[in-house]
Design an enzyme around this catalytic site. Structure first.
Site, PDB file in Angstrom:
ATOM      1  N   ASP A 105       0.956  -1.151   0.002  1.00 45.44           N
ATOM      2  CA  ASP A 105       0.059  -0.256  -0.023  1.00 45.44           C
ATOM      3  C   ASP A 105       0.910   1.286   0.226  1.00 45.44           C
ATOM      4  OD1 ASP A 105      -2.581   1.434  -0.002  1.00 45.44           O
ATOM      5  OD2 ASP A 105      -2.657   1.252   2.048  1.00 45.44           O
ATOM      6  N   GLY A 106       0.118   2.205  -0.601  1.00 46.05           N
ATOM      7  CA  GLY A 106       0.985   3.614  -0.518  1.00 46.05           C
ATOM      8  C   GLY A 106       1.754   4.145  -1.874  1.00 46.05           C
ATOM      9  N   ASN A 107       1.389   3.486  -2.980  1.00 43.07           N
ATOM     10  CA  ASN A 107       1.842   3.736  -4.148  1.00 43.07           C
ATOM     11  C   ASN A 107       1.595   5.249  -4.710  1.00 43.07           C
ATOM     12  OD1 ASN A 107       3.206   1.482  -4.534  1.00 43.07           O
ATOM     13  ND2 ASN A 107       1.895   0.647  -5.622  1.00 43.07           N
ATOM     14  N   GLY A 108      -0.059   5.312  -4.604  1.00 45.30           N
ATOM     15  CA  GLY A 108      -0.528   6.408  -4.962  1.00 45.30           C
ATOM     16  C   GLY A 108      -0.124   7.843  -3.891  1.00 45.30           C
ATOM     17  N   ARG A 109       0.042   7.578  -2.647  1.00 41.10           N
ATOM     18  CA  ARG A 109       0.276   8.579  -1.893  1.00 41.10           C
ATOM     19  C   ARG A 109       1.888   9.057  -2.150  1.00 41.10           C
ATOM     20  NH1 ARG A 109      -1.556   6.204   3.667  1.00 41.10           N
ATOM     21  NH2 ARG A 109      -2.195   4.375   2.090  1.00 41.10           N
ATOM     22  N   ASN A 160     -10.713  -2.916  -5.750  1.00 43.31           N
ATOM     23  CA  ASN A 160      -9.862  -1.901  -6.674  1.00 43.31           C
ATOM     24  C   ASN A 160     -10.649  -1.583  -7.949  1.00 43.31           C
ATOM     25  OD1 ASN A 160      -6.661  -3.283  -5.415  1.00 43.31           O
ATOM     26  ND2 ASN A 160      -8.052  -1.423  -4.464  1.00 43.31           N
ATOM     27  N   ARG A 207      -5.540  -2.249   8.877  1.00 37.99           N
ATOM     28  CA  ARG A 207      -6.302  -3.003   8.552  1.00 37.99           C
ATOM     29  C   ARG A 207      -5.814  -3.954   7.605  1.00 37.99           C
ATOM     30  NH1 ARG A 207      -7.703   1.983   6.174  1.00 37.99           N
ATOM     31  NH2 ARG A 207      -7.636   1.955   4.020  1.00 37.99           N
ATOM     32  N   SER A 230      -7.768  -5.555   4.970  1.00 39.27           N
ATOM     33  CA  SER A 230      -8.450  -5.187   3.670  1.00 39.27           C
ATOM     34  C   SER A 230      -8.820  -6.328   2.934  1.00 39.27           C
ATOM     35  CB  SER A 230      -7.380  -4.302   2.785  1.00 39.27           C
ATOM     36  OG  SER A 230      -7.441  -2.999   3.099  1.00 39.27           O
TER      37      SER A 230
END
Length: 245
Positions: free
Chosen positions: A23-27, A71, A197, A199
């Protein structure tokens, strides 16, 4: 690294199977003023480093969460970009994965995926089918609840057809119908980016997994960070519901 024991009492030094929610690629991309897909491309490059680190860290099985059943709710542009990225990744990395002894499997429901991507997935699984150095499982259009629902449907069909006695069904039966039926359960589940979490990831399989929720965004998840988490796992006391005397 401290020694641990698995559920059968067999001594081991670290997690044999690690699952990662990447997680976190977009941010990561947004922080740099770039489009989200830029972050996904950076994250895909990070996968190679982590796969290559597995043998030295004693990790035989690595499962990564690439695209969830939820997604599809993202923008059409992002979803299309991710599907293109998956096709490019498989095409680009296939030979290297074969040569490096990595066996690749895909889990998840393939029905919604396009035919070209499905063909690439099938071909990569076949190409690497004899490898055994690292077992890389890619969860693509995967959801834990969806997987259990699909498994239960197949189990019910076998009962209805007389192939399975309903009285014989126990907690060892359903796993044989899951996407992961050939894999051991994960010992350690890691989630990057600061979210705490799971997910909808490997819900059945992770019943006794250890969890690590870390702030690092996936494109910044280095081999050093990975090794540190493996070390943390080795220091944990895993009793699987029992009490050591």
């Amino acid at each position: 690294m401290a020694k641990t024991s698995d559920s059968s009492g067999t001594e081991q030094r670290g997690p044999r199977h690690v699952a990662i929610i990447m997680d976190g690629n977009g941010r990561w991309a947004t922080q740099r003023g770039r489009p989200r897909l830029f972050g996904h491309h950076a994250g895909a490059k990070r996968v190679r480093e982590i796969v290559e680190a597995c043998p030295d860290l004693g990790v035989k099985y690595l499962t990564i969460f690439a695209f969830s059943t939820e997604n599809w709710k993202r923008t059409q542009v992002e979803v299309a970009g991710l599907m293109s990225l998956f096709r490019r990744y498989i095409t680009k990395e296939a030979r290297a994965l074969k040569e490096e002894g990595v066996r690749v499997r895909f889990i998840g429901d393939r029905v919604k995926l396009d035919a070209k991507l499905i063909k690439l997935m099938d071909d990569l699984e076949e190409l690497t089918s004899e490898n055994d150095r690292v077992h890389l499982t890619i969860a693509l259009n995967y959801g834990g609840r969806d997987e259990v629902a699909r498994a239960t449907k197949r189990l019910a069909q076998d009962v209805a057809a007389g192939r399975l006695d309903p009285e014989s069904v126990d907690e060892e039966t359903l796993p044989r119908y899951l996407d992961t039926f050939v894999l051991p359960d994960p010992d350690l589940v890691i989630r990057t980016s600061g979210e705490a979490r799971i997910s909808n990831f490997l819900l059945w399989q992770s019943a006794y997994a250890e969890y690590e929720f870390i702030d690092t965004l996936w494109p910044d998840f280095t081999e050093k960070v990975f090794a540190g988490l493996i070390g943390n796992y080795g220091a944990r006391d895993r009793r699987f519901g029992g009490v050591k005397t």
